[in-house]
Write a protein that holds these residues in place. Structure first.
Motif, mmCIF file in Angstrom:
data_model
loop_
_atom_site.group_PDB
_atom_site.id
_atom_site.type_symbol
_atom_site.label_atom_id
_atom_site.label_comp_id
_atom_site.label_asym_id
_atom_site.label_seq_id
_atom_site.Cartn_x
_atom_site.Cartn_y
_atom_site.Cartn_z
ATOM 1 N N TYR A 197 0.897 -1.453 -0.040
ATOM 2 C CA TYR A 197 0.075 0.228 -0.064
ATOM 3 C C TYR A 197 0.866 1.297 -0.046
ATOM 4 N N ALA A 198 1.963 1.269 0.858
ATOM 5 C CA ALA A 198 2.964 2.501 0.821
ATOM 6 C C ALA A 198 3.564 2.570 -0.400
ATOM 7 N N ASP A 204 7.594 7.253 1.022
ATOM 8 C CA ASP A 204 8.790 6.578 1.480
ATOM 9 C C ASP A 204 8.647 5.385 2.491
ATOM 10 N N PRO A 205 8.743 4.290 1.834
ATOM 11 C CA PRO A 205 8.903 3.017 2.877
ATOM 12 C C PRO A 205 9.607 3.102 4.163
ATOM 13 N N SER A 211 7.030 5.717 11.336
ATOM 14 C CA SER A 211 5.846 6.248 11.887
ATOM 15 C C SER A 211 4.911 4.824 12.720
ATOM 16 N N ILE A 212 4.743 3.916 11.721
ATOM 17 C CA ILE A 212 3.861 2.854 12.006
ATOM 18 C C ILE A 212 4.665 1.676 13.015
ATOM 19 N N ALA A 217 0.494 -0.365 15.428
ATOM 20 C CA ALA A 217 0.792 -1.555 14.514
ATOM 21 C C ALA A 217 2.377 -2.213 14.537
ATOM 22 N N GLY A 218 3.046 -1.657 15.418
ATOM 23 C CA GLY A 218 4.286 -2.122 15.788
ATOM 24 C C GLY A 218 4.247 -3.704 16.160
ATOM 25 N N SER A 219 5.093 -4.421 15.609
ATOM 26 C CA SER A 219 5.337 -5.961 15.801
ATOM 27 C C SER A 219 6.545 -6.349 15.522
#
Length: 293
Positions: A197-198, A204-205, A211-212, A217-219
């Protein structure tokens, strides 16, 4: 008896992506280690570090105080432990057996009972953390077995990981690992869909990850495997073929419990497609290729 570096010879069977680092960490910590692998060349770096080579499983089993295995599939575990010339046929009474392969709970229980009948102590202790966790000795280790046996081998396990928990009787370690793999399965779909999606949105991935990755959403998968996706690095920290094996075990166990796991079924179907296209020896982050076509 609590095991220590003076009274313990550790037999280590398996020198794959994770096993080679785990055995190396045991050597670095001062434990005596004897190794056996199907392909001796994979053990050469360990032998150079001071490990002793043994040509056969039977020969290794007869000499060691503790035997650790981390191999590919349940069929390999069954052959090594219960087959002719295997560990239980040749190890001494009082030997501690620790299978760290992700395998089936029912096989773990069979090995436990067979070992107990010969005066040996068996535990199932699958791990999570991939090649990075194995290298850095930060693995999560999920153990099934008896409390006293766990207490005895814990000093050995502490060399390999940080989060080490006895989950219950024989088979409980494998059941816990299935919970882990079910959670990872859906998460990998989310990681790959977020990254594609990015890309399609023109973002910019690297910036997106900053951010995420620090938010809700962090994992582990996002923070450790998404950077590999960005770098087009699909080398295995954990093989697709082994992840498919794990998901199959989880689906079978869930079926036996009358449990529906549609998310797991979907994820396995996507990985099955990748494997059919020749990607089975890539790392699990190669699921991104399914989307980036």
């Amino acid at each position: 008896m609590i095991l220590n570096k003076e009274n313990t010879l550790i037999g280590f069977i398996g020198a794959g992506v994770m096993g080679k680092s785990m055995a190396a960490n045991l050597l670095k910590s001062g434990f005596q280690v004897m190794v056996n692998t199907r392909t001796k060349a994979k053990a050469d770096p360990l032998i150079e570090m001071g490990a002793r080579w043994e040509d056969t499983v039977a020969g290794l089993a007869a000499q060691c105080t503790v035997i650790i295995t981390i191999v590919g599939y349940p069929r390999d575990v069954e052959e090594i432990y219960l087959g002719q010339g295997g560990i239980i046929e040749n190890a001494k009474a009082g030997t501690y057996l620790i299978d760290m392969t992700t395998s089936t709970p029912t096989l773990a229980q069979r090995i436990y009972e067979a070992a107990k009948s010969k005066g040996m102590m068996a535990m199932d202790a699958p791990v999570s953390g991939g090649d990075i966790g194995a290298r850095d000795a930060t693995l999560t280790i999920m153990v099934g077995g008896e409390q006293g046996d766990f207490d005895a081998v814990e000093p050995v396990l502490r060399v390999l990981g940080k989060n080490i928990i006895l989950q219950g009787k024989a088979g409980a370690g494998q059941h816990t690992k299935m919970c882990n793999q079910i959670a990872i399965a859906a998460n990998m779909v989310g990681v790959c869909e977020a990254m594609i999606y990015a890309k399609k949105a023109g973002l910019d991935p690297h910036s997106v990850l900053k951010s995420i990755g620090a938010g809700a959403a962090g994992s582990w998968s996002l923070n450790n495997l998404a950077p590999r996706i960005i770098d087009n690095n699909y080398e295995p920290g954990f093989y697709i073929k082994h992840f498919i094996k794990d998901m199959g075990i989880a689906l079978e166990a869930a079926k036996e419990m009358g449990l529906s796991t549609p998310g797991l079924e979907l994820t396995k179907s996507l990985y099955d497609q990748l494997a059919a296209e020749g990607e089975e020896n890539c790392g699990t982050q190669a699921l991104y290729k399914y989307y980036d076509r």
